[in-house]
Design a protein around this motif. Structure first.
Motif, mmCIF file in Angstrom:
data_model
loop_
_atom_site.group_PDB
_atom_site.id
_atom_site.type_symbol
_atom_site.label_atom_id
_atom_site.label_comp_id
_atom_site.label_asym_id
_atom_site.label_seq_id
_atom_site.Cartn_x
_atom_site.Cartn_y
_atom_site.Cartn_z
ATOM 1 N N PRO A 1 54.102 15.924 42.012
ATOM 2 C CA PRO A 1 52.756 16.507 42.008
ATOM 3 C C PRO A 1 51.943 16.230 43.272
ATOM 4 N N ILE A 2 52.037 15.031 43.824
ATOM 5 C CA ILE A 2 51.254 14.724 45.021
ATOM 6 C C ILE A 2 51.776 15.511 46.212
ATOM 7 N N LEU A 3 53.077 15.651 46.324
ATOM 8 C CA LEU A 3 53.639 16.436 47.428
ATOM 9 C C LEU A 3 53.307 17.919 47.261
ATOM 10 N N ARG A 4 53.210 18.370 46.021
ATOM 11 C CA ARG A 4 52.788 19.758 45.781
ATOM 12 C C ARG A 4 51.337 19.959 46.212
ATOM 13 N N ILE A 5 50.462 19.000 45.900
ATOM 14 C CA ILE A 5 49.059 19.096 46.302
ATOM 15 C C ILE A 5 48.962 19.108 47.823
ATOM 16 N N LEU A 6 49.688 18.214 48.480
ATOM 17 C CA LEU A 6 49.666 18.171 49.948
ATOM 18 C C LEU A 6 50.202 19.469 50.540
ATOM 19 N N SER A 7 51.318 19.932 50.025
ATOM 20 C CA SER A 7 51.903 21.184 50.506
ATOM 21 C C SER A 7 50.953 22.356 50.280
ATOM 22 N N GLY A 8 50.320 22.386 49.106
ATOM 23 C CA GLY A 8 49.350 23.443 48.810
ATOM 24 C C GLY A 8 48.177 23.409 49.768
ATOM 25 N N PHE A 9 47.687 22.223 50.038
ATOM 26 C CA PHE A 9 46.591 22.080 51.003
ATOM 27 C C PHE A 9 47.007 22.630 52.366
ATOM 28 N N GLU B 1 44.029 3.360 51.268
ATOM 29 C CA GLU B 1 44.726 3.190 49.988
ATOM 30 C C GLU B 1 44.094 4.006 48.858
ATOM 31 N N ARG B 2 42.816 4.378 49.003
ATOM 32 C CA ARG B 2 42.153 5.187 47.962
ATOM 33 C C ARG B 2 42.797 6.569 47.828
ATOM 34 N N ILE B 3 43.358 7.108 48.914
ATOM 35 C CA ILE B 3 43.960 8.447 48.846
ATOM 36 C C ILE B 3 45.068 8.467 47.798
ATOM 37 N N LEU B 4 46.052 7.582 47.943
ATOM 38 C CA LEU B 4 47.152 7.552 46.973
ATOM 39 C C LEU B 4 46.681 7.084 45.602
ATOM 40 N N GLU B 5 45.709 6.212 45.551
ATOM 41 C CA GLU B 5 45.183 5.758 44.264
ATOM 42 C C GLU B 5 44.559 6.933 43.503
ATOM 43 N N ILE B 6 43.739 7.721 44.167
ATOM 44 C CA ILE B 6 43.114 8.897 43.534
ATOM 45 C C ILE B 6 44.189 9.883 43.087
ATOM 46 N N LEU B 7 45.123 10.179 43.974
ATOM 47 C CA LEU B 7 46.153 11.175 43.666
ATOM 48 C C LEU B 7 47.112 10.700 42.572
ATOM 49 N N ASN B 8 47.543 9.442 42.624
ATOM 50 C CA ASN B 8 48.437 8.933 41.575
ATOM 51 C C ASN B 8 47.733 8.894 40.223
ATOM 52 N N THR B 9 46.446 8.556 40.206
ATOM 53 C CA THR B 9 45.690 8.548 38.954
ATOM 54 C C THR B 9 45.539 9.976 38.414
ATOM 55 N N ALA B 10 45.161 10.896 39.284
ATOM 56 C CA ALA B 10 44.939 12.287 38.852
ATOM 57 C C ALA B 10 46.228 12.946 38.363
ATOM 58 N N THR B 11 47.362 12.587 38.941
ATOM 59 C CA THR B 11 48.625 13.268 38.619
ATOM 60 C C THR B 11 49.526 12.461 37.686
ATOM 61 N N ARG B 12 49.015 11.354 37.154
ATOM 62 C CA ARG B 12 49.852 10.475 36.314
ATOM 63 C C ARG B 12 50.538 11.232 35.172
ATOM 64 N N LYS C 1 57.154 24.371 59.575
ATOM 65 C CA LYS C 1 56.646 23.342 60.469
ATOM 66 C C LYS C 1 56.617 22.021 59.706
ATOM 67 N N ARG C 2 57.363 21.060 60.184
ATOM 68 C CA ARG C 2 57.470 19.772 59.514
ATOM 69 C C ARG C 2 56.201 18.936 59.744
ATOM 70 N N TYR C 3 55.919 18.059 58.836
ATOM 71 C CA TYR C 3 54.789 17.151 58.985
ATOM 72 C C TYR C 3 55.162 15.816 58.353
ATOM 73 N N LYS C 4 54.485 14.781 58.774
ATOM 74 C CA LYS C 4 54.725 13.450 58.216
ATOM 75 C C LYS C 4 53.741 13.211 57.089
ATOM 76 N N LYS C 5 54.255 12.995 55.898
ATOM 77 C CA LYS C 5 53.350 12.778 54.763
ATOM 78 C C LYS C 5 52.506 11.533 54.956
ATOM 79 N N SER C 6 53.010 10.547 55.701
ATOM 80 C CA SER C 6 52.225 9.327 55.920
ATOM 81 C C SER C 6 50.958 9.605 56.728
#
Length: 192
Positions: free
Chosen positions: A14-22, A167-178, A155-160
């Motif tokens: 889900p987080i990679l889908r959100i990033l890809s969608g963005f 750390e709030r970015i992954l915390e928000i996304l992991n919580t929202a997509t749990r 076009k490739r990109y680095k997810k990092s």
């Protein structure tokens, strides 16, 4: 005469889908308007790491849910209006609604066979090999032999670059997509 019907679905973390969608839609002015950020001059209106981080952090900065990506990405699938509007909007479909809120999966208990793209080599030939299990060859797109096609961004990109540094970015996304992660058997995303 009873025919067996197979329902298959390719899903992503889900987080990679959100990033890809963005990355797909952040160039659209309407995208920034939908999220109440069109007048925020601190956010470059491009698919850049800084823009992504600010878009996600907007959900965490004393804003209401109606001013963030969480307005459309609602993991509980309980808001049919938001789910339907996201389902029908070509921009929002890149990241919302959650994958388990689509196609009657959660609400109608329709049975699907899920294939997690991360479990395969992400090439179109891997996807075609799965589809061959269910469809006759004449319904599959022909494979081009000259170049290797990938079922991911050209076009490739680095997810990092997008998910690291705060750390709030992954915390928000992991919580929202749990809920979606658990439904499809994913673990919370980390950068390690």
């Amino acid at each position: 005469n009873h025919q067996e019907v197979h329902r298959i679905m390719f899903v992503r973390h889900p987080i990679l889908r959100i990033l890809s969608g963005f990355k797909q839609i952040a160039y659209e002015a309407r995208f920034w308007e939908q999220h109440g950020l069109s007048n925020d001059t601190s956010i470059p209106k491009k698919a850049k790491p800084k823009s992504f981080k600010q878009w996600i952090l907007n959900a965490d900065m004393n804003h209401t849910i109606h001013q963030s990506f969480l307005k459309f990405y609602q993991s509980n699938c309980d808001n049919p209006t938001a789910t339907l509007s996201a389902d029908l909007d070509p921009l929002l479909q890149h990241y919302a609604p959650p994958q388990h809120c689509r196609c009657g999966i959660r609400d109608c208990h329709v049975q699907w066979q899920f294939y997690r793209l991360e479990d395969y080599n992400k090439s179109s030939s891997a996807i075609a090999s799965i589809l061959r299990q269910y469809l006759p060859e004449q319904y599959l797109a022909p494979m081009q032999k000259k170049k290797k096609h990938r079922a991911v961004h050209a076009k490739r990109y680095k997810k990092s670059d997008y998910l690291g540094g705060n750390e709030r970015i992954l915390e928000i996304l992991n919580t929202a997509t749990r809920m979606e992660q658990e439904y499809f058997g994913y673990k919370p995303l980390t950068l390690q």
